[in-house]
Enzyme design. Structure first.
Site, PDB file in Angstrom:
ATOM      1  CD  GLU A  98       6.183 -12.803   2.968  1.00  0.00           C
ATOM      2  OE1 GLU A  98       6.701 -13.566   2.442  1.00  0.00           O
ATOM      3  OE2 GLU A  98       6.435 -11.137   2.879  1.00  0.00           O
ATOM      4  CB  CYS A 111       8.728  -5.382  10.004  1.00  0.00           C
ATOM      5  SG  CYS A 111       7.323  -4.598   8.468  1.00  0.00           S
ATOM      6  CB  CYS A 118      -2.253  -3.054   0.910  1.00  0.00           C
ATOM      7  SG  CYS A 118      -1.947  -1.402   1.525  1.00  0.00           S
ATOM      8  CB  CYS A 122       1.856   2.877  -1.726  1.00  0.00           C
ATOM      9  SG  CYS A 122       0.449   3.331  -1.013  1.00  0.00           S
ATOM     10  CB  CYS A 125       3.582  -0.469  -1.948  1.00  0.00           C
ATOM     11  SG  CYS A 125       3.495  -1.848  -0.683  1.00  0.00           S
ATOM     12  CB  CYS A 346      10.751  -1.546   3.095  1.00  0.00           C
ATOM     13  SG  CYS A 346      10.978  -0.715   4.729  1.00  0.00           S
TER      14      CYS A 346
END
Ligand code: SAH
Length: 375
Positions: A98, A111, A118, A122, A125, A346
């Site tokens: 995205e 962004c 990933c 974390c 997230c 975010c």
């Protein structure tokens, strides 16, 4: 059967200026021809050689035969009520990533993602819950900007819709170093999108050696995802902290500032209810920032996603956290939450990740268990 020449065609979006010049040299062409084509690609957002009117017919035919301009395919795009726009871009197989455009009165920020998924895990997230598949190619990174610029009618050096880029989408950009640096050099290049160094920002969870390497490789701005100012809590939230604890990270940030005295670093701090939003956490953060007096803090109210165990801090808690920092003379911004009605805020970017780790399955299992528990 696909002809061999088609299979071997190269995507020109994979080259930075130097690479493009070398490719043209291999074709037996002068370097300025590469620069002419580069302008067509990034200033005019042209992906068809036939329309490159100042490129001779013979060269156009040569280019047709050996290469192509291949931005990622838009699988889905959607605008939010506040003007934020999100693209789901298809990669190989079933992978998709995205990119998000965030318009503001005086600027427009894109962004950009750097990886399919990933690997850093974390805890707060949503990208982490999808696991990891692979690094994005340079063409897939700069291609996000190409697609968005074309859609928005961006005019490089003139009527810019995209004035800023943040490498804050899916993935850890410093784990895809070479491709990310090449893509950022195209964002910065005058024959590319022509953005000034302070308008291209790389955000990292804190890969210390790569922060040093970045400072030697390219002029861009740096953001560091901190989220906690003590090692125990930070390791819990950002497991990478175990490998590169806060003191080492701060040393790397000081080296960055020493090398680039006129720049600043932004520290991102996502505020989670009862986790890292208390006055003692602000005190710890203030103490840490004393070492980096020119740096800024960007507070991000936590954006929830299905299955998360965290919650957003209350507005008055966020305000007093900010006030505490401001009273200590730390430049502290509060990031407004944008595009959350289209899951574009975010930490909400998900895409589609053909997971090569076990993380997606583990997260799904936990969700099922929680649901069974709740029933
Ligand atoms: N891997 C890089 C870039 C991607 S994250 C990095 O860690 O910096 C982009 C920013 O969004 C980071 O500061 C990240 O910590 C933050 N973020 C992640 N999940 C979030 C969530 N659920 N709510 C608010 N911010 C989040």
């Amino acid at each position: 059967m696909t002809p061999v020449s088609q299979v071997e065609k190269v995507n020109l979006l994979d080259f930075d200026r130097q690479g493009l010049r070398e490719f043209f040299a291999q074709l037996g062409e002068k370097p300025y021809r590469a620069e002419q084509v580069m302008k067509w690609i990034y200033h005019h957002l042209e992906d068809n050689f036939e329309n490159m009117t100042d490129v001779g017919k013979a060269l156009r035919a040569k280019l047709e035969a050996s290469c192509y301009i291949g931005p990622p395919k838009t699988m889905f795009e959607k605008g939010a009520a506040d003007g934020t726009h999100k693209w789901l871009l298809g990669m190989d197989g079933g992978n998709a990533i995205e990119a998000v455009y965030i318009p503001e009165p005086t600027r427009g920020t894109l962004c950009v993602s750097s990886q399919v998924g990933c690997g850093l895990n974390c805890q707060f997230c949503s990208t982490a819950t999808q696991g990891f598949n692979r690094n994005l190619a340079t063409s897939e990174i700069i291609g996000q900007m190409w697609v968005a610029a074309k859609y928005l009618g961006n005019v490089t050096h003139q009527n810019r819709r995209i004035t800023n880029v943040v490498m804050m989408g899916m993935g850890e950009p410093l784990l895809n170093f070479d491709n990310v640096v090449k893509a950022m050099s195209l964002m910065r290049d005058d024959l590319g999108f022509g953005l000034a160094s302070k308008r291209v920002t790389l955000s990292t969870a804190g890969l210390v050696p790569m922060i040093d390497k970045l400072s030697e490789s390219i002029d861009v701005s740096l953001a560091v995802s901190l989220h906690a100012a003590n090692d125990e809590l930070r390791t819990e939230l950002v497991p990478l902290n175990k490998r590169y604890p806060i003191a080492e990270l701060m040393d790397a940030c000081q080296r960055w500032i020493a090398r680039k005295p006129r720049t600043s670093i932004t520290f991102e701090y996502t505020l989670m209810k009862g986790v890292n939003d208390q006055p003692e956490h602000a005190r710890q953060l203030i103490k840490l920032m004393r070492r980096l007096p020119t740096c800024k803090v960007n507070l991000i109210p936590f954006n929830p996603f299905p299955g998360t165990r965290f919650e957003r801090s209350e507005p008055d808690v966020i305000r007093s956290f900010q006030t505490q920092l401001l009273n200590a003379n730390i430049l502290t911004m509060l990031r407004r939450t944008r595009g959350d009605d289209i899951d574009a805020a975010c930490g909400q970017l998900k895409g589609q990740v053909l997971d090569r780790t076990r993380r997606q399955a583990e997260f799904r299992k936990r969700l099922d268990e929680d649901a069974a528990h709740a029933a």
